[in-house]
Design a protein around this motif. Structure first.
Motif, mmCIF file in Angstrom:
data_model
loop_
_atom_site.group_PDB
_atom_site.id
_atom_site.type_symbol
_atom_site.label_atom_id
_atom_site.label_comp_id
_atom_site.label_asym_id
_atom_site.label_seq_id
_atom_site.Cartn_x
_atom_site.Cartn_y
_atom_site.Cartn_z
ATOM 1 N N ARG A 221 0.830 -1.205 0.000
ATOM 2 C CA ARG A 221 0.000 0.000 0.000
ATOM 3 C C ARG A 221 0.860 1.248 0.000
ATOM 4 O O ARG A 221 2.028 1.225 0.395
ATOM 5 C CB ARG A 221 -0.942 -0.005 1.218
ATOM 6 N N ALA B 264 0.260 5.016 1.675
ATOM 7 C CA ALA B 264 -0.691 5.538 2.665
ATOM 8 C C ALA B 264 -0.376 6.989 3.043
ATOM 9 O O ALA B 264 0.032 7.270 4.170
ATOM 10 C CB ALA B 264 -0.660 4.635 3.902
ATOM 11 N N PRO B 265 -0.558 7.924 2.116
ATOM 12 C CA PRO B 265 -0.209 9.315 2.420
ATOM 13 C C PRO B 265 -1.236 10.002 3.310
ATOM 14 O O PRO B 265 -2.404 9.610 3.350
ATOM 15 C CB PRO B 265 -0.203 9.963 1.026
ATOM 16 N N SER B 266 -0.780 11.023 4.021
ATOM 17 C CA SER B 266 -1.683 11.879 4.791
ATOM 18 C C SER B 266 -1.929 13.122 3.934
ATOM 19 O O SER B 266 -0.965 13.729 3.456
ATOM 20 C CB SER B 266 -1.024 12.302 6.106
ATOM 21 N N GLU C 90 -4.695 8.634 4.782
ATOM 22 C CA GLU C 90 -4.581 8.661 6.250
ATOM 23 C C GLU C 90 -4.932 10.072 6.748
ATOM 24 O O GLU C 90 -4.075 10.914 6.996
ATOM 25 C CB GLU C 90 -3.176 8.218 6.656
ATOM 26 N N TYR D 240 -1.746 7.888 14.377
ATOM 27 C CA TYR D 240 -1.381 7.223 13.131
ATOM 28 C C TYR D 240 -0.884 5.797 13.385
ATOM 29 O O TYR D 240 -1.249 4.866 12.662
ATOM 30 C CB TYR D 240 -0.324 8.075 12.399
ATOM 31 N N SER E 12 -2.993 2.875 11.480
ATOM 32 C CA SER E 12 -2.297 2.245 10.378
ATOM 33 C C SER E 12 -2.175 0.719 10.582
ATOM 34 O O SER E 12 -2.341 -0.056 9.628
ATOM 35 C CB SER E 12 -0.947 2.948 10.317
ATOM 36 N N ARG F 67 7.972 1.802 2.716
ATOM 37 C CA ARG F 67 7.928 3.217 3.113
ATOM 38 C C ARG F 67 9.346 3.676 3.433
ATOM 39 O O ARG F 67 10.287 2.880 3.418
ATOM 40 C CB ARG F 67 6.995 3.391 4.326
ATOM 41 N N LEU G 173 10.699 5.778 9.052
ATOM 42 C CA LEU G 173 9.667 5.109 9.854
ATOM 43 C C LEU G 173 10.141 3.758 10.398
ATOM 44 O O LEU G 173 9.352 3.011 10.971
ATOM 45 C CB LEU G 173 8.387 4.952 9.016
#
Ligand code: GLU
Length: 279
Positions: A6, A8-10, A42, A194, A198, A212, A216
């Motif tokens: 995936r 998964a941007p904010s 997100e 988050y 997530s 990612r 992170l």
């Protein structure tokens, strides 16, 4: 199991080259494996998420040549699921309400400490003995890390990215000293952190590999612990190199100069972007 990854941007600002690297790499790996690529918005940080940034995410990714499954999952539609996860942890006595403000935490940290020496800035446990029945509006909900690590056998995860490649086992002492009683949400249902949202969504969407940025990597230890506590599967991880600016600083949302939209407006091609991020 079908390889599923995936992006998964904010939606809190324009996507920049670092996001392009994550999205392109995830999409490439899914295509190479004949697997699935999922897009997730997100948007739990309601103070910063904006519809125009979400629109720009779709536009930038389509321009880069990516395709994704519809409908796109938006975290603001999933709040009940996160609430259930928090309730599960609360029922097992693993979270507590905390009313400390930043300045309270700073003051507590500057006082002489007893017991284990915590890493700089780690919450010193001021409210740890408060029961959930004592919770008040505005309180944060924190994981009782000491209780959490005692409640399960330490899980591990497989890292595929070059910098930390291999098998990583969680270490209870390091979790306590380096992560501590992490905030997982607030009493108000609409505020969930988050890290928790997530983890819940990665399981709900059947994600088998998380791709990612390397920034992170440390968070992964907390997320793998949460997977263990919530009885959710642990995917493989792939943390890629960070895209830095000319001064060697990691790119952030506010670095509009590196925004994909800006390069597009200046006539760059998706192939140019691939080259810029080293793919
Ligand atoms: N929403 C997070 C971000 O934009 C995604 C982190 C992740 O991929 O787990 O930084």
């Amino acid at each position: 199991m079908t390889f599923t990854t995936r992006f998964a941007p904010s939606p809190t600002g324009p996507l920049h080259l670092g996001h392009a690297c994550s999205a392109l790499l995830a999409h490439d790996m899914a295509c190479a494996a004949g697997g699935r690529f999922v897009l997730r918005i997100e948007d739990t940080d309601t103070s910063r998420a904006r519809p125009q940034w979400e629109e720009l995410i779709y536009k930038d990714l389509a321009w880069l040549g990516l395709t994704w499954e519809e409908p796109v999952l938006r975290q603001s539609d999933q709040l009940e699921l996160y609430h259930e996860a928090l309730t599960q942890l609360a029922q097992r006595g693993l979270i507590f309400p905390c009313s400390c403000r930043r300045r309270d935490i700073r003051a507590a940290l500057s006082a002489p400490q007893e017991g284990a020496k915590l890493a700089p800035g780690i919450y010193p446990g001021t409210c740890r003995n408060r029961p959930m029945s004592d919770r008040k509006p505005g309180d944060a909900l924190r994981l009782n890390m000491g209780a959490a690590v005692q409640s399960l056998d330490m899980p591990g995860f497989t890292e595929l990215g070059a910098a930390h490649a291999g098998q990583h086992q969680l270490d209870p002492d390091r979790l306590i000293i380096e992560i501590g009683d992490a905030v997982l949400g607030r009493i108000e249902l609409e505020t969930v952190s988050y890290v928790l949202a997530s983890v819940v969504d990665d399981a709900a969407q059947g994600i088998t590999c998380i791709i990612r940025g390397k920034d992170l990597f440390q968070i992964t230890f907390l997320q793998v612990l949460l997977q263990g506590l919530l009885n959710l599967p642990t995917p493989d991880y792939h943390h890629h190199h960070l895209i830095r600016d000319d001064q060697g600083k990691r790119l952030a949302k506010r670095d509009d100069a590196r925004a994909i939209a800006k390069y597009r407006a200046e006539g760059a091609t998706p192939q140019d972007i691939r080259q810029m991020v080293g793919l």
